[in-house]
Design a protein around this motif. Structure first.
Motif, PDB file in Angstrom:
ATOM      1  N   PRO A 243     -24.772  31.843   1.302  1.00  0.00           N
ATOM      2  CA  PRO A 243     -24.438  32.397   2.737  1.00  0.00           C
ATOM      3  C   PRO A 243     -24.760  33.464   3.451  1.00  0.00           C
ATOM      4  CG  PRO A 243     -22.732  33.103   0.826  1.00  0.00           C
ATOM      5  CD  PRO A 243     -24.019  32.152   0.089  1.00  0.00           C
ATOM      6  N   LEU A 244     -24.772  33.364   4.713  1.00  0.00           N
ATOM      7  CA  LEU A 244     -25.118  34.463   5.658  1.00  0.00           C
ATOM      8  C   LEU A 244     -23.934  35.138   6.276  1.00  0.00           C
ATOM      9  CD1 LEU A 244     -28.022  32.476   7.379  1.00  0.00           C
ATOM     10  CD2 LEU A 244     -28.253  34.053   5.464  1.00  0.00           C
ATOM     11  N   SER A 245     -24.068  36.625   6.680  1.00  0.00           N
ATOM     12  CA  SER A 245     -23.172  36.958   7.435  1.00  0.00           C
ATOM     13  C   SER A 245     -22.815  37.107   8.925  1.00  0.00           C
ATOM     14  CB  SER A 245     -23.267  38.828   7.023  1.00  0.00           C
ATOM     15  OG  SER A 245     -23.019  38.941   5.644  1.00  0.00           O
ATOM     16  N   GLY A 246     -21.836  36.862   9.228  1.00  0.00           N
ATOM     17  CA  GLY A 246     -21.639  36.874  10.907  1.00  0.00           C
ATOM     18  C   GLY A 246     -20.614  37.595  11.228  1.00  0.00           C
ATOM     19  N   VAL A 247     -20.428  37.780  12.615  1.00  0.00           N
ATOM     20  CA  VAL A 247     -19.120  38.418  13.365  1.00  0.00           C
ATOM     21  C   VAL A 247     -18.823  37.672  14.547  1.00  0.00           C
ATOM     22  CG1 VAL A 247     -18.499  40.439  14.298  1.00  0.00           C
ATOM     23  CG2 VAL A 247     -19.711  40.741  12.143  1.00  0.00           C
ATOM     24  N   ILE A 248     -17.544  37.388  14.736  1.00  0.00           N
ATOM     25  CA  ILE A 248     -17.004  36.771  15.754  1.00  0.00           C
ATOM     26  C   ILE A 248     -16.341  38.179  16.718  1.00  0.00           C
ATOM     27  CG2 ILE A 248     -15.678  35.022  17.232  1.00  0.00           C
ATOM     28  CD1 ILE A 248     -15.810  33.372  14.638  1.00  0.00           C
ATOM     29  N   ARG A 249     -16.991  38.527  17.586  1.00  0.00           N
ATOM     30  CA  ARG A 249     -15.973  39.580  18.547  1.00  0.00           C
ATOM     31  C   ARG A 249     -15.057  39.324  19.261  1.00  0.00           C
ATOM     32  NH1 ARG A 249     -20.383  42.524  21.760  1.00  0.00           N
ATOM     33  NH2 ARG A 249     -20.692  40.238  22.715  1.00  0.00           N
ATOM     34  N   ARG A 250     -13.973  39.992  19.431  1.00  0.00           N
ATOM     35  CA  ARG A 250     -12.772  39.591  20.374  1.00  0.00           C
ATOM     36  C   ARG A 250     -13.205  39.021  21.624  1.00  0.00           C
ATOM     37  NH1 ARG A 250      -9.830  42.803  24.107  1.00  0.00           N
ATOM     38  NH2 ARG A 250      -7.683  42.280  24.249  1.00  0.00           N
ATOM     39  N   GLU A 251     -14.316  39.581  22.302  1.00  0.00           N
ATOM     40  CA  GLU A 251     -14.910  38.956  23.750  1.00  0.00           C
ATOM     41  C   GLU A 251     -15.537  37.518  23.498  1.00  0.00           C
ATOM     42  OE1 GLU A 251     -17.595  42.615  22.792  1.00  0.00           O
ATOM     43  OE2 GLU A 251     -15.413  41.870  22.274  1.00  0.00           O
ATOM     44  N   ASP A 252     -15.799  37.309  22.309  1.00  0.00           N
ATOM     45  CA  ASP A 252     -16.438  35.857  22.244  1.00  0.00           C
ATOM     46  C   ASP A 252     -15.676  34.825  21.700  1.00  0.00           C
ATOM     47  OD1 ASP A 252     -18.887  36.678  23.104  1.00  0.00           O
ATOM     48  OD2 ASP A 252     -19.444  37.727  21.182  1.00  0.00           O
ATOM     49  N   VAL A 253     -14.323  35.136  21.703  1.00  0.00           N
ATOM     50  CA  VAL A 253     -13.262  34.025  20.906  1.00  0.00           C
ATOM     51  C   VAL A 253     -13.071  33.028  21.950  1.00  0.00           C
ATOM     52  CG1 VAL A 253     -11.087  33.667  20.062  1.00  0.00           C
ATOM     53  CG2 VAL A 253     -12.105  35.554  19.191  1.00  0.00           C
ATOM     54  N   ARG A 254     -12.906  33.314  23.162  1.00  0.00           N
ATOM     55  CA  ARG A 254     -12.800  32.358  24.354  1.00  0.00           C
ATOM     56  C   ARG A 254     -13.554  32.683  25.424  1.00  0.00           C
ATOM     57  NH1 ARG A 254      -6.480  33.160  23.792  1.00  0.00           N
ATOM     58  NH2 ARG A 254      -6.841  34.372  26.138  1.00  0.00           N
ATOM     59  N   SER A 255     -13.657  31.651  26.442  1.00  0.00           N
ATOM     60  CA  SER A 255     -14.585  31.936  27.513  1.00  0.00           C
ATOM     61  C   SER A 255     -13.708  32.537  28.888  1.00  0.00           C
ATOM     62  CB  SER A 255     -14.965  30.521  27.827  1.00  0.00           C
ATOM     63  OG  SER A 255     -14.267  29.636  28.143  1.00  0.00           O
ATOM     64  N   VAL A 256     -12.429  32.464  28.545  1.00  0.00           N
ATOM     65  CA  VAL A 256     -11.543  32.885  29.825  1.00  0.00           C
ATOM     66  C   VAL A 256     -10.420  34.001  29.221  1.00  0.00           C
ATOM     67  CG1 VAL A 256     -11.706  30.597  31.031  1.00  0.00           C
ATOM     68  CG2 VAL A 256     -10.059  30.827  29.526  1.00  0.00           C
ATOM     69  N   GLU A 257      -9.963  34.627  30.057  1.00  0.00           N
ATOM     70  CA  GLU A 257      -8.856  35.658  29.845  1.00  0.00           C
ATOM     71  C   GLU A 257      -9.219  36.180  28.273  1.00  0.00           C
ATOM     72  OE1 GLU A 257      -5.399  33.303  29.313  1.00  0.00           O
ATOM     73  OE2 GLU A 257      -4.936  33.164  31.603  1.00  0.00           O
ATOM     74  N   LYS A 258     -10.535  36.833  28.562  1.00  0.00           N
ATOM     75  CA  LYS A 258     -10.983  37.531  27.328  1.00  0.00           C
ATOM     76  C   LYS A 258     -10.089  38.657  26.693  1.00  0.00           C
ATOM     77  CE  LYS A 258     -15.739  35.775  27.899  1.00  0.00           C
ATOM     78  NZ  LYS A 258     -17.251  36.097  27.606  1.00  0.00           N
ATOM     79  N   ASP A 259      -9.662  39.371  27.782  1.00  0.00           N
ATOM     80  CA  ASP A 259      -9.148  40.453  27.642  1.00  0.00           C
ATOM     81  C   ASP A 259      -7.761  40.762  27.014  1.00  0.00           C
ATOM     82  OD1 ASP A 259     -11.078  42.115  29.147  1.00  0.00           O
ATOM     83  OD2 ASP A 259     -10.089  42.128  30.698  1.00  0.00           O
ATOM     84  N   THR A 260      -7.255  39.258  26.819  1.00  0.00           N
ATOM     85  CA  THR A 260      -5.908  38.989  26.424  1.00  0.00           C
ATOM     86  C   THR A 260      -5.992  38.514  24.887  1.00  0.00           C
ATOM     87  OG1 THR A 260      -5.624  36.815  27.381  1.00  0.00           O
ATOM     88  CG2 THR A 260      -4.955  38.606  28.559  1.00  0.00           C
ATOM     89  N   VAL A 261      -7.098  38.281  24.506  1.00  0.00           N
ATOM     90  CA  VAL A 261      -7.555  37.620  23.195  1.00  0.00           C
ATOM     91  C   VAL A 261      -6.822  38.319  21.840  1.00  0.00           C
ATOM     92  CG1 VAL A 261      -9.112  36.828  21.725  1.00  0.00           C
ATOM     93  CG2 VAL A 261      -9.545  36.416  23.694  1.00  0.00           C
ATOM     94  N   ASP A 262      -6.216  37.745  21.281  1.00  0.00           N
ATOM     95  CA  ASP A 262      -5.518  38.552  19.939  1.00  0.00           C
ATOM     96  C   ASP A 262      -6.236  37.799  18.961  1.00  0.00           C
ATOM     97  OD1 ASP A 262      -3.992  39.570  17.921  1.00  0.00           O
ATOM     98  OD2 ASP A 262      -2.177  38.773  18.545  1.00  0.00           O
ATOM     99  N   VAL A 263      -7.206  38.592  18.344  1.00  0.00           N
ATOM    100  CA  VAL A 263      -7.800  38.022  16.994  1.00  0.00           C
ATOM    101  C   VAL A 263      -6.967  37.616  15.980  1.00  0.00           C
ATOM    102  CG1 VAL A 263      -9.530  38.647  15.212  1.00  0.00           C
ATOM    103  CG2 VAL A 263      -9.961  39.602  17.488  1.00  0.00           C
ATOM    104  N   PHE A 264      -5.901  38.215  15.711  1.00  0.00           N
ATOM    105  CA  PHE A 264      -5.023  37.752  14.595  1.00  0.00           C
ATOM    106  C   PHE A 264      -4.224  36.408  14.867  1.00  0.00           C
ATOM    107  CE2 PHE A 264      -5.147  42.575  14.174  1.00  0.00           C
ATOM    108  CZ  PHE A 264      -5.433  42.546  12.759  1.00  0.00           C
ATOM    109  N   SER A 265      -3.979  36.309  15.949  1.00  0.00           N
ATOM    110  CA  SER A 265      -3.468  34.958  16.481  1.00  0.00           C
ATOM    111  C   SER A 265      -4.434  33.901  16.899  1.00  0.00           C
ATOM    112  CB  SER A 265      -2.716  34.989  18.014  1.00  0.00           C
ATOM    113  OG  SER A 265      -1.864  35.933  17.767  1.00  0.00           O
ATOM    114  N   SER A 266      -5.809  34.204  16.440  1.00  0.00           N
ATOM    115  CA  SER A 266      -6.931  33.213  16.602  1.00  0.00           C
ATOM    116  C   SER A 266      -7.569  32.599  15.259  1.00  0.00           C
ATOM    117  CB  SER A 266      -8.114  33.853  17.417  1.00  0.00           C
ATOM    118  OG  SER A 266      -7.680  34.284  18.606  1.00  0.00           O
ATOM    119  N   PHE A 267      -7.521  33.625  14.141  1.00  0.00           N
ATOM    120  CA  PHE A 267      -8.194  33.319  12.986  1.00  0.00           C
ATOM    121  C   PHE A 267      -7.268  33.819  12.011  1.00  0.00           C
ATOM    122  CE2 PHE A 267     -11.917  34.206  16.002  1.00  0.00           C
ATOM    123  CZ  PHE A 267     -12.051  32.920  16.446  1.00  0.00           C
ATOM    124  N   ARG A 268      -7.551  33.693  10.731  1.00  0.00           N
ATOM    125  CA  ARG A 268      -7.030  34.117   9.620  1.00  0.00           C
ATOM    126  C   ARG A 268      -7.992  34.150   8.369  1.00  0.00           C
ATOM    127  NH1 ARG A 268      -3.536  37.615  10.792  1.00  0.00           N
ATOM    128  NH2 ARG A 268      -2.633  37.703   8.656  1.00  0.00           N
TER     129      ARG A 268
END
Length: 220
Positions: A121-146
């Motif tokens: 496997p390789l390492s990767g990162v999903i930043r908060r601003e890359d979770v969704r294409s809209v309303e990026k400022d309201t993204v909650d990482v804890f409500s998106s992934f576990r």
């Protein structure tokens, strides 16, 4: 999304990803690379579907007692193909498993590129601003992934020396495709923002991907 009555079994040889619906549990035995949820069988791997004949050695008589016998049945499995040479590039679609999360990002390991499994496997990162294409400022990482979630993502940057890939889930078809509830049971998608535990019915927040073969859980 289609129901189980609207779609048939997945044909042998078709390439699938984790969370893809394969067939009804009344028609198949669960083979390697699969899991069962709500009487339905799903893929837990990136790979190809294999269907084999199998002899079930028990049956029930009219009295309800188990008797020996032979009933031809089929086993449905998913077989992965590993590669040492597959390397993600910008735009590649990858499958990942979440390792840990914070307010700013989710750290993941990349387990496949396209439909090719990686031996390492390789390492990767999903930043908060890359979770969704809209309303990026309201993204909650804890409500998106576990941690433990399987996510389909796309590569947006290669990082230093291709050692830490930047990933995004900012499209409808990207996001969580397979997850386990806090109680340890498989979950299925019920909306674009929630998945439901197959045993307890409890819903948990996720950034859910649109999966081609997904079959939503029935509402109680």
């Amino acid at each position: 999304m289609q129901s189980t009555t609207e779609r048939g079994e997945v044909p042998e040889g078709e390439r699938v990803i984790p969370g893809d619906y394969l067939g009804d549990g009344s028609r198949f035995f669960q083979g390697r690379g699969t899991y069962e949820m709500g009487g339905r069988i799903y893929s837990e791997l990136v790979g190809e579907v294999r269907i084999e004949e199998h002899e079930k050695t028990t049956s029930r008589s009219d009295s309800g007692k188990t008797e020996s016998g032979s009933k031809p049945s089929r086993v449905i499995s998913v077989v992965g193909k590993y590669s040492l040479s597959a390397v993600p590039s910008v735009g590649s679609i990858v499958m990942t498993r979440v390792l840990n999360i914070s307010e700013r990002q989710a750290k993941v390991m990349i387990i496949s590129v396209g439909t090719t499994l990686l031996q390492e496997p390789l390492s990767g990162v999903i930043r908060r601003e890359d979770v969704r294409s809209v309303e990026k400022d309201t993204v909650d990482v804890f409500s998106s992934f576990r941690p433990g979630d399987i996510i389909r993502a796309r590569v947006v940057s290669l990082g230093e020396s291709h050692s830490h890939y930047g990933l995004a889930t900012d499209r409808n078809e990207l996001g969580v495709i397979m997850a386990t509830s806090e109680g340890g049971h498989p979950m299925g998608p019920v909306s674009w923002t929630e998945m439901q535990c197959s045993k307890t019915g409890i819903r948990e927040a996720r950034k859910v991907a649109k999966v081609k073969n997904a079959v939503p859980l029935k509402s109680n």
